[in-house]
Motif scaffolding. Structure first.
Motif, PDB file in Angstrom:
ATOM      1  N   ALA A 164       1.015  -1.421  -0.538  1.00  0.00           N
ATOM      2  CA  ALA A 164       0.090  -0.392  -0.892  1.00  0.00           C
ATOM      3  C   ALA A 164       1.185   1.475  -0.198  1.00  0.00           C
ATOM      4  N   ARG A 165       0.344   2.320  -0.240  1.00  0.00           N
ATOM      5  CA  ARG A 165       1.008   3.885  -0.532  1.00  0.00           C
ATOM      6  C   ARG A 165       0.680   4.537   0.548  1.00  0.00           C
ATOM      7  N   LEU A 166       1.895   5.834   0.366  1.00  0.00           N
ATOM      8  CA  LEU A 166       1.306   6.104   1.060  1.00  0.00           C
ATOM      9  C   LEU A 166       1.685   6.165   3.116  1.00  0.00           C
ATOM     10  N   GLN A 167       1.990   4.872   3.169  1.00  0.00           N
ATOM     11  CA  GLN A 167       2.178   4.463   4.590  1.00  0.00           C
ATOM     12  C   GLN A 167       2.775   4.675   5.860  1.00  0.00           C
ATOM     13  N   TYR A 168       3.908   6.093   5.239  1.00  0.00           N
ATOM     14  CA  TYR A 168       4.416   7.071   5.205  1.00  0.00           C
ATOM     15  C   TYR A 168       3.985   8.281   5.970  1.00  0.00           C
ATOM     16  N   LEU A 169       2.852   8.426   5.803  1.00  0.00           N
ATOM     17  CA  LEU A 169       2.010   9.599   6.477  1.00  0.00           C
ATOM     18  C   LEU A 169       1.046   9.059   6.827  1.00  0.00           C
ATOM     19  N   ARG A 192      -4.369   5.644   9.554  1.00  0.00           N
ATOM     20  CA  ARG A 192      -3.500   4.829   9.747  1.00  0.00           C
ATOM     21  C   ARG A 192      -1.960   5.368  10.390  1.00  0.00           C
ATOM     22  N   VAL A 193      -2.015   4.806  11.509  1.00  0.00           N
ATOM     23  CA  VAL A 193      -0.786   4.876  12.189  1.00  0.00           C
ATOM     24  C   VAL A 193       0.665   4.904  10.806  1.00  0.00           C
ATOM     25  N   PRO A 194       1.370   5.702  11.142  1.00  0.00           N
ATOM     26  CA  PRO A 194       2.286   5.866   9.983  1.00  0.00           C
ATOM     27  C   PRO A 194       3.555   5.186  10.351  1.00  0.00           C
ATOM     28  N   ASN A 195       4.388   4.603   9.527  1.00  0.00           N
ATOM     29  CA  ASN A 195       5.534   4.410   9.101  1.00  0.00           C
ATOM     30  C   ASN A 195       6.438   4.870   8.712  1.00  0.00           C
ATOM     31  N   PRO A 196       7.358   5.932   9.073  1.00  0.00           N
ATOM     32  CA  PRO A 196       8.051   6.822   7.822  1.00  0.00           C
ATOM     33  C   PRO A 196       9.490   5.782   7.268  1.00  0.00           C
ATOM     34  N   PRO A 245       0.257  -7.965  14.036  1.00  0.00           N
ATOM     35  CA  PRO A 245      -1.146  -7.983  14.410  1.00  0.00           C
ATOM     36  C   PRO A 245      -1.148  -7.593  15.893  1.00  0.00           C
ATOM     37  N   ILE A 246      -1.537  -5.842  15.794  1.00  0.00           N
ATOM     38  CA  ILE A 246      -1.377  -5.046  17.023  1.00  0.00           C
ATOM     39  C   ILE A 246      -2.868  -5.548  17.900  1.00  0.00           C
ATOM     40  N   ILE A 247      -2.215  -5.647  19.019  1.00  0.00           N
ATOM     41  CA  ILE A 247      -3.457  -5.194  19.937  1.00  0.00           C
ATOM     42  C   ILE A 247      -3.941  -4.591  19.738  1.00  0.00           C
ATOM     43  N   GLY A 248      -5.858  -4.552  20.325  1.00  0.00           N
ATOM     44  CA  GLY A 248      -6.695  -4.286  20.262  1.00  0.00           C
ATOM     45  C   GLY A 248      -6.811  -2.601  20.286  1.00  0.00           C
ATOM     46  N   SER A 249      -5.609  -2.252  21.876  1.00  0.00           N
ATOM     47  CA  SER A 249      -6.176  -0.925  22.092  1.00  0.00           C
ATOM     48  C   SER A 249      -5.556   0.421  21.748  1.00  0.00           C
ATOM     49  N   ILE A 250      -4.758   0.056  20.713  1.00  0.00           N
ATOM     50  CA  ILE A 250      -4.563   1.112  19.256  1.00  0.00           C
ATOM     51  C   ILE A 250      -5.636   1.505  18.125  1.00  0.00           C
ATOM     52  N   ASN A 290      -8.878   0.961  15.851  1.00  0.00           N
ATOM     53  CA  ASN A 290      -9.268  -0.042  14.929  1.00  0.00           C
ATOM     54  C   ASN A 290      -8.268   1.144  13.251  1.00  0.00           C
ATOM     55  N   ALA A 291      -7.558   1.993  13.882  1.00  0.00           N
ATOM     56  CA  ALA A 291      -6.473   2.344  12.362  1.00  0.00           C
ATOM     57  C   ALA A 291      -6.212   1.097  12.008  1.00  0.00           C
ATOM     58  N   GLN A 292      -5.943   1.705  10.839  1.00  0.00           N
ATOM     59  CA  GLN A 292      -5.186   1.049  10.099  1.00  0.00           C
ATOM     60  C   GLN A 292      -3.720   0.729  10.530  1.00  0.00           C
ATOM     61  N   ILE A 293      -3.133  -0.810  10.681  1.00  0.00           N
ATOM     62  CA  ILE A 293      -1.343  -0.598  11.528  1.00  0.00           C
ATOM     63  C   ILE A 293      -0.327  -0.580  10.072  1.00  0.00           C
ATOM     64  N   PRO A 294       0.610  -0.173   9.739  1.00  0.00           N
ATOM     65  CA  PRO A 294       1.506   0.369   8.628  1.00  0.00           C
ATOM     66  C   PRO A 294       2.411  -0.633   9.126  1.00  0.00           C
TER      67      PRO A 294
END
Lengths: 479, 1018
Positions: B635-640, B663-667, B709-714, B716-720
């Motif tokens: 997926a594109r733009l995952q750093y944003l 989405r949580v970014p991953n620079p 697979p991130i713990i639900g406490s984050i 529903n945001a997409q995890i990068p």
């Protein structure tokens, strides 16, 4: 030769065209903001606040998942065809039961959206009144989510602003007390920031009265009678009068009345939910879940008009609109003979109307909480309990007992996702015996069920969350 | 449509006929290649100017035309199964040649990235499939035709719906992300190969190892498939050819389900066993009359039609092929179809001595619809298996039979109603083309440029009617339209240099720059409340309420520098070195660029002096290679940190919109890298009558992009994705072929087998990757764990059924299980194994139950020719594979309100009545049908995938009729299957990206197809 030269020129020109394009590898987020370009003004703050409520609409949350936690109660039979529900209703579930997980993430999503508001909105240059409201909404919603968590599971990981900034999500569970403290802090802050009420286009946002009402509930759960009475009385004496008719709360035209302290707001054709589909008979466009049982119906006093607003029963005529029009409720529509009526209505043109709200907190609930606090602290709760009874057209009580209160709550709030938690609360206080109550045989659909004390006071933390936490999350005892 | 196509076509025709006058005839050699045995023209013969990479392929009439240069030019003619010939040109302009059959295939030219190589000189792992092997097979696309044709190339069929041709996995599943190979069509990296008319394909090359594919660095980690389409030949008279076939397809089998009386009996037994009053509907004789076999109603006869027309020819300096094709497949399930209209124009022109220009242009329109067969709640075949057999398709008043009569019949809509009223289709118009020019600067040194365009318009139409007479109702009708444009521009420039020094040193170099951009731009609209549902009113204007309108745009780009050097010493020692530097817009500044080197060595042992007396081995080549490849297909733009706006809510009946971070970014996101080592051996024995190619590889994917697979406490945001995972595929690939010709009889056998193991070597924090859950109760079936293959089955172990109460009392598995004390476990329930020895059965007792990946994938091919007759048999097999039969898991589960598998009559009814099919009950206390080894089955199969029997009319007859060639043929697909699998079809495919495979959802099964066809050339 001329072709060769012109061919070369074309190629070289094209090459220039491409190689000069330094921006080739720059990607642009078309039609999307980034968090760096958001949080500019009051409009952004309001948009971020609006987003906090949206998960409430989800099927996994108040659209169904959250409502299913009350199928354990003695008011209803689960019905429907969700295989996992039997184990929930009959207390045979284990931590892997998917129902336990449906509304877990949605709650944290609301918390995440609330935290984003609490982190970013204070920095925005905007109208202070509006800023207070937005921050108040965020405090309220965060507290509300932790409230639902603590009621169902006990203490959970408290994700607050600093955790978001530190990217710290895999936290151990807070204690129940710490979770209560966080909820109380958020709701007190919300009560200080939120307006007393709203005009038309903001009707349905949490108000000061919403925060007070929930604080009342929190204090009752904590058996802090003084505070419960203090905050509950502010609701009783505030601009949160009971609706003229009980039925006004379950009618699209009148659902946003002064009594409705908080509801999931729905608008047909724009943003609807699914609870109204779950609670209605299949031939009427529904999915046939949550059938009320005879035991509940039998408890209604003769001539209690609330029964007709609460259930569809055999012989009732309901206008389904369109080709179907007025239709008689027949025995084949239900296994128990009943469906809940509170959540559904039909368009004149036919089909379920997606515009009916899902009530979460009504002032009547707060009245009864105040009455309970008074009765359980040795005072008279007659004023509040009778206010509720009088609105229903029932004769007043004098020296109402806790049994009267228990009866009144069951009648007033039937099907509103309160009963199972009320029974747990009273069982802990030795007011009722939930084990015996659930051991009663209420017919083949509602056989005796084995509630284990204290294991079943809390549901199990979803197994998947425990797995994902690498052992940081600890399961509730007994699971 | 036709008028739109006419404009570019007529323009190009004009171009094709104008250009010849510019060219010089002396530079061209043309002619016809025929087979010595029968004088038939030989299509697909490689014709190469010796010592260069200039070459062509003879067309269907065996003619070729080639631009020549250099001193004393010599042409090399080569073709599989024929002895190669060299012919000095000596200023002739026409050279006709006959080739004698032989099994020497080593001088065949294979297409590699940015050039061609002779097969004998190839040091990487390349498999080649010639177009004639897949001509006129009744398949929707080339992917389907590739199945089983080459070792290490696994085509996973995802069911048999029309137009669904499957997924290609080269050398295992290289990543949990998009593991599709890069497809290059006539030099343009261009997504799907299924738009290409299979009959236009001249050859398909599959670059499997790092050395072969590294020149496509960025996108090569999953291998590269190169499609070369047929081209015209210079100096060739205009020829027309017509071919067509038509046929029918039928279901191979259906699931035996209970009839209405038996169903009622078993349903009553559930209540009796549970001590609950029997629901009166099961006593009602009306519903105990068998009325409908829903699978027979749903699975009708499908049909396939194909027509291809082509014209080809060429003058001294221009050549062309113009072809048009129409493929039309109606599936077994009503309203499932796939149609493709394709048009292709390829032409080549010579401008002066040194300049060549060519173009390939493909226009396709395809339209299709596939009913949902992947849902265990609404899938139509799933529904047909479960719908009440006592209900009619239609009632006497013409309305459809409905399970609305009782909640006891389950919330399934009449599947015939569903497919009859389905109004969904997707249309795609695609233009794929390129123009390439080549200029020879000095001898051996060429500058080439290639400009490509790949563009499509995708148009989705979906009208959903009001459903009020079926149990899954829909109260408002709606029309959704989606319209998306995609366009991709390619431009590349490269130099190639070939030179032989001091006779023994052949050196070659290719290097250059390429860039490609990818754009999408589209919108979507949805309206509700159409007062009139007649077909003339199913347009947006007629809708009452606007529900949704939106649109967006996306952009991706790649830029790359690449180079490949080859060195060949005395035909004995071979070296290939490749380097590619790639930049991708998918990653943030600083992480955009990745570099991917590779090299390989080859030693032709059979050319050594010391080997000359090993007579029986005619060819022996050892190769070895290593390289790194990239994958940026994420997926594109995952750093944003992207904000989702347009979130809908309302207050007091007023619509509002909200915005929240989606989405949580991953620079730091960057390339996935696959590192591959390959060792290969080519052996030819008995004068190369028997050839073997053996490859062993290890492919390590690292920095695999995983959304942990991130713990639900984050929330529903997409995890990068993060570059954390690693995965290893390793395996052995064997290809064998044997050919012999005696008199009029020629036969050829070939076979290939791949043994590939897949292991996830690292995941985020040692965690697992979850996958899609099955059906209503959200049953978890597949998990991906470290140290295991992707998508293993995960669940409980069982040990038969409890036969007596004593067994339950004494069972240590449930010694501490509270359900035992409460009497919730009864004889006839499944005995689950307490794996963690805590005396109770819970989720801690699950383990990995099996791998869905085959130990061996193999293909066997036999081609027999006798005079004019030809018979081709192609078998496909998978061995050592497990299937999770989820459909059966639910199909014998009595707690659902559905019909059940017929085998449920063999249920447990008392001690020793059954040890595999649990008792009838409405309760789920013991969860008898939870995910367990009870439902794992062997998925091995051996299938006669294709059978082709043809007859070519004798040439004497042909001449009288004025024809060049005429052939009639019969083909069969899936003629027979040998399998122990009890479900509909053992080829189930993927159901959740790469994270779930071989789980039976009652997918659209593959059909048995028979077609009859003819092809004529004149």
């Amino acid at each position: 030769m001329k072709y060769i030269i012109s061919g070369f020129i074309v190629i070289i020109l094209l090459f220039q065209l491409i190689s000069c394009n330094d921006d080739l590898l720059e990607s642009t987020p078309y039609a999307q903001s980034t968090s760096a370009s958001f949080w500019r003004n009051g409009d952004d703050a309001v948009a971020a606040a609006n987003a906090m409520y949206e998960p409430l609409l989800w099927e996994d949350f108040y659209g169904h998942g959250e409502q299913t936690f009350d199928i354990c109660s003695d008011d209803q039979w689960r019905a429907g065809d969700h295989g996992e529900d039997q184990a929930i209703e009959e207390f045979t579930f284990d931590a892997d039961n998917p129902q336990l997980a449906f509304s877990w993430r949605p709650k944290y999503e609301v918390i995440s959206r609330a935290n984003a508001v609490l982190i970013n909105v204070p920095e925005i240059d905007m109208d202070q009144t509006l800023k207070n409201r937005v921050l108040g909404e965020a405090h309220f919603m965060r507290g509300f989510m932790y409230w639902r968590f603590v009621v169902l599971y006990g203490g959970v990981p408290l994700i607050l602003e600093q955790d978001v900034l530190d990217n710290n999500y895999n936290k151990p569970r807070a204690t129940t007390e710490d979770t209560y403290a966080q909820i109380e802090a958020d709701w007190l802050e919300a009560a200080a920031l939120l307006p007393a009420s709203y005009d038309g286009e903001n009707l349905g946002r949490p108000s000061q009265g919403t925060a007070w009402g929930f604080l009342t509930k929190l204090y009752v759960y904590q058996e802090n009678w003084a505070k419960a009475i203090e905050f509950g009385s502010q609701v009783v004496n505030g601009p949160y009068a009971l609706a003229g008719s009980y039925g006004d709360n379950f009618n699209i035209a009148t659902e946003n009345n002064s009594e409705m302290l908080f509801a999931v707001q729905c608008l047909d054709g724009w943003a609807g939910s699914t609870h109204h589909i779950y609670t209605t008979p299949r031939p009427w466009g529904g999915w046939d879940f949550h059938e009320p049982i005879q035991d509940l119906v039998d408890e209604f006093e003769a001539n209690d008009p609330r029964l007709d607003y609460t259930v569809f029963k055999v012989g009732d005529t309901v206008n389904l609109g369109g080709d179907q029009g007025p239709t008689v409720y027949t025995p084949d529509l239900s296994q128990t003979g009943y469906h809940f009526r509170k959540y559904a209505s039909w368009r004149a043109t036919g089909g379920l109307d997606d515009g009916q709200n899902i009530p979460i907190l009504r002032a009547a609930d707060v009245y009864l909480l105040v009455a309970e606090a008074k009765i359980r602290s040795g005072q008279s709760g007659d004023a509040e309990i009778n206010a509720v009874r009088q609105r229903a057209g029932l004769p007043p009580l004098s020296n109402a007992t806790i049994e009267d209160l228990i009866h009144e709550r069951r009648m007033e709030l039937a099907g509103e996702n309160q009963r199972h938690q009320d029974l747990i609360r009273w069982d802990k206080a030795n007011i009722v015996d939930i084990v015996a109550l659930y051991q009663q045989d209420r017919g083949p659909l509602k056989p005796p069920r084995n509630f284990q004390r204290p294991k079943h006071y809390l549901f199990a933390i979803p197994q998947r969350e425990i797995d994902l936490s690498n052992g940081v999350l600890e399961q509730n005892p007994g699971y | 449509m036709k008028h739109i196509l006419l404009i570019p076509v007529s323009f190009l025709w004009l171009l094709a006929f104008l250009l010849p006058s510019w060219a010089l005839a002396q530079e061209v050699v043309s002619g016809t290649v025929t087979a010595q045995s029968n004088g038939e023209p030989l299509p697909g013969v490689n014709v190469v100017l010796k010592g260069t990479s200039t070459g062509t392929i003879t067309d269907a009439e065996g003619t070729y035309r080639l631009n020549i240069s250099g001193e004393n030019p010599v042409l090399v003619f080569s073709y599989i199964g024929y002895i190669s010939q060299e012919m000095a040109i000596n200023n002739q302009s026409e050279i006709n040649i006959t080739l004698a059959e032989d099994l020497q295939t080593l001088s065949e030219v294979v297409v590699v990235g940015y050039g061609t190589q002779e097969k004998r000189d190839v040091t990487g792992a390349v498999s080649s499939v010639k177009g004639n092997q897949i001509q006129n097979l009744p398949v929707a696309g080339a992917t389907q035709a590739l199945q089983g044709r080459a070792a290490g190339v696994n085509v996973v069929r995802n069911g048999g719906a029309p137009g669904n041709t499957g997924s290609i996995r080269i050398r295992g599943t290289g990543t949990v992300n998009n593991a599709d190979p890069l497809v290059v069509i006539d030099g343009v990296p261009a997504g799907s190969i299924n738009d290409v008319n299979p009959n236009d394909i001249a050859s398909i090359e599959i670059l499997k190892d790092a050395s072969a594919s590294a020149i496509y660095g960025t996108r090569a980690a999953n291998g590269v498939v190169i499609i070369t389409t047929k081209r015209g030949d210079f100096e060739q008279p205009i020829r027309f050819s017509v071919s067509g076939y038509t046929g029918v397809s039928n279901a191979i089998n259906t699931i035996d389900v209970l009839d209405a009386p038996t169903l009622a009996e078993l349903k009553r037994e559930r209540y009796l066993n549970d001590g609950i009053e029997i629901n009166p509907i099961w006593e009602d004789p009306q519903y105990q009359t068998q009325r409908t076999n829903w699978q027979d109603e749903l699975l009708g006869q499908g049909s396939t039609r194909n027509l291809d027309l082509s014209v080809s020819g060429g003058g001294a300096s221009s050549s062309f092929v113009l072809s048009g094709g129409y493929y039309d497949e109606d599936g077994m399930i009503k309203n499932s179809y796939f149609r493709r209209l394709s048009l292709r124009l390829n032409s080549d022109h010579k401008v002066g001595e040194r300049f060549r220009i060519g173009e390939s242009l493909q226009l396709t329109t395809q339209k299709g619809n596939t009913p949902n067969t992947l849902s265990a709640q609404t899938g139509v075949l799933w529904s047909a298996i479960r719908f009440h057999p006592g209900l009619p398709v239609r009632l006497e008043d013409g309305t459809y039979g409905s399970s609305q009569v009782s909640g006891e019949f389950g919330d399934i809509n009449n599947p015939i109603f569903t497919v009859d009223t389905d109004d969904l289709n997707e249309t795609r118009h695609r233009l794929l083309g390129n123009i390439s020019g080549e200029y020879q600067i000095v001898e051996g040194l060429k500058l080439k440029a290639n400009f490509g365009l790949d563009a499509y318009i995708r148009d989705l139409y979906n009208f959903e009617i009001i459903i009020d007479k079926q149990i899954r109702a829909r109260s408002r009708n709606a029309l959704t339209r989606e319209y998306e444009e995609f366009y991709s521009f390619l431009s590349e420039y490269f130099l190639s240099y070939d030179k032989t020094l001091a006779e023994k040193h052949q050196i070659g170099f290719v290097g250059g720059y390429t860039s490609q951009t990818f754009n999408t731009d589209g919108f979507r609209a949805r309206k509700l409340d159409f007062p009139d549902e007649s077909s003339a009113q199913r347009y947006l204007n007629a809708g009452g309420t606007l529900s949704e309108i939106g649109g967006g745009r996306s952009y991706d780009a790649l830029a790359s520098w690449f180079g490949r050097a080859t060195y060949n010493f005395d035909e004995r020692y071979l070296l290939t070195a490749t380097f590619r530097a790639d930049g991708s817009s998918k990653f943030a500044e600083g992480n955009k660029w990745g570099s991917f080197p590779a090299f390989s060595l080859g030693w032709r042992i059979s050319e050594e002096d010391f080997f000359q007396n090993v007579g029986w081995i005619s060819n022996l080549k050892l190769t070895g290679g290593w390289g790194q490849l990239g994958n940026q297909n994420v997926a594109r733009l995952q750093y944003l940190a992207l904000i989702n706006s347009g979130i809908r809510y309302s207050f007091g009946g007023n619509a509002v919109v909200g915005a929240a971070q989606g989405r949580v970014p991953n620079p730091d996101i960057s390339w996935e890298t696959a590192e591959m080592t390959n060792i290969g051996l080519d052996i030819g024995v008995m004068d190369n009558q028997l050839l073997a190619n053996i490859n062993y590889f290890i492919k390590d994917t690292r920095d695999m992009l995983l959304a942990p697979p991130i713990i639900g406490s984050i929330g529903n945001a997409q995890i990068p994705d993060q570059n954390v995972g690693s995965l290893r595929n390793q395996g052995l690939e064997i290809e064998l072929s044997y050919q012999k010709s005696t008199g009029d009889f020629t036969y050829a056998f070939s076979g290939n087998a791949s043994f590939i193991s897949n292991e996830v070597t690292k995941l985020y924090d040692g965690n697992f990757l979850a996958s899609q859950r099955y059906g209503r109760p959200n049953q978890e079936i597949s998990r991906t764990y470290e140290g295991q293959p992707i998508a293993t089955f995960y669940g409980w172990r069982t040990d038969g059924l409890y036969q007596t109460a004593e067994e339950i009392q004494n069972d240590p598995n449930i010694a501490n299980d509270p359900r035992k004390a409460e009497g919730l476990i009864l004889p006839g329930d499944v005995r689950f194994i307490d794996l963690n020895d805590d005396g109770l059965i819970d989720e801690e007792d699950r383990e990995i139950l099996g791998s869905p990946h085959p130990d061996m994938v193999y293909g066997l091919n036999a081609d027999l020719t006798y005079k004019g007759f030809d018979l081709s048999l192609f078998f496909l097999g998978n061995a050592g594979i497990s299937i999770y039969n989820a459909d059966r898991m639910q199909g014998i589960d009595p707690t659902y309100p559905f019909n059940m598998y017929a085998e449920t009559v063999n249920r447990w009814t008392g001690p020793n009545t059954s040890n595999t099919i649990p008792r009838m009950t409405t309760k789920r206390d013991n969860l008898n049908h939870r995910t367990s080894d009870l439902f794992i089955e062997k998925g091995d199969f051996f299938r006669l995938k294709n059978l082709v029997l043809g007859y070519t009319l004798p040439s004497s007859l042909m001449e009288k009729a004025g024809l060049t060639k005429a052939r009639v043929f019969v083909t069969g697909q899936n003629v027979f299957t040998i399998t122990g699998y009890s479900g509909l079809d053992p080829e189930l495919g993927y159901t959740d990206g790469n994270l779930q495979i071989n789980v039976d959802y009652a997918q659209y099964p593959q059909a048995r197809t028979w077609t009859l066809g003819a092809s004529i050339t004149f």
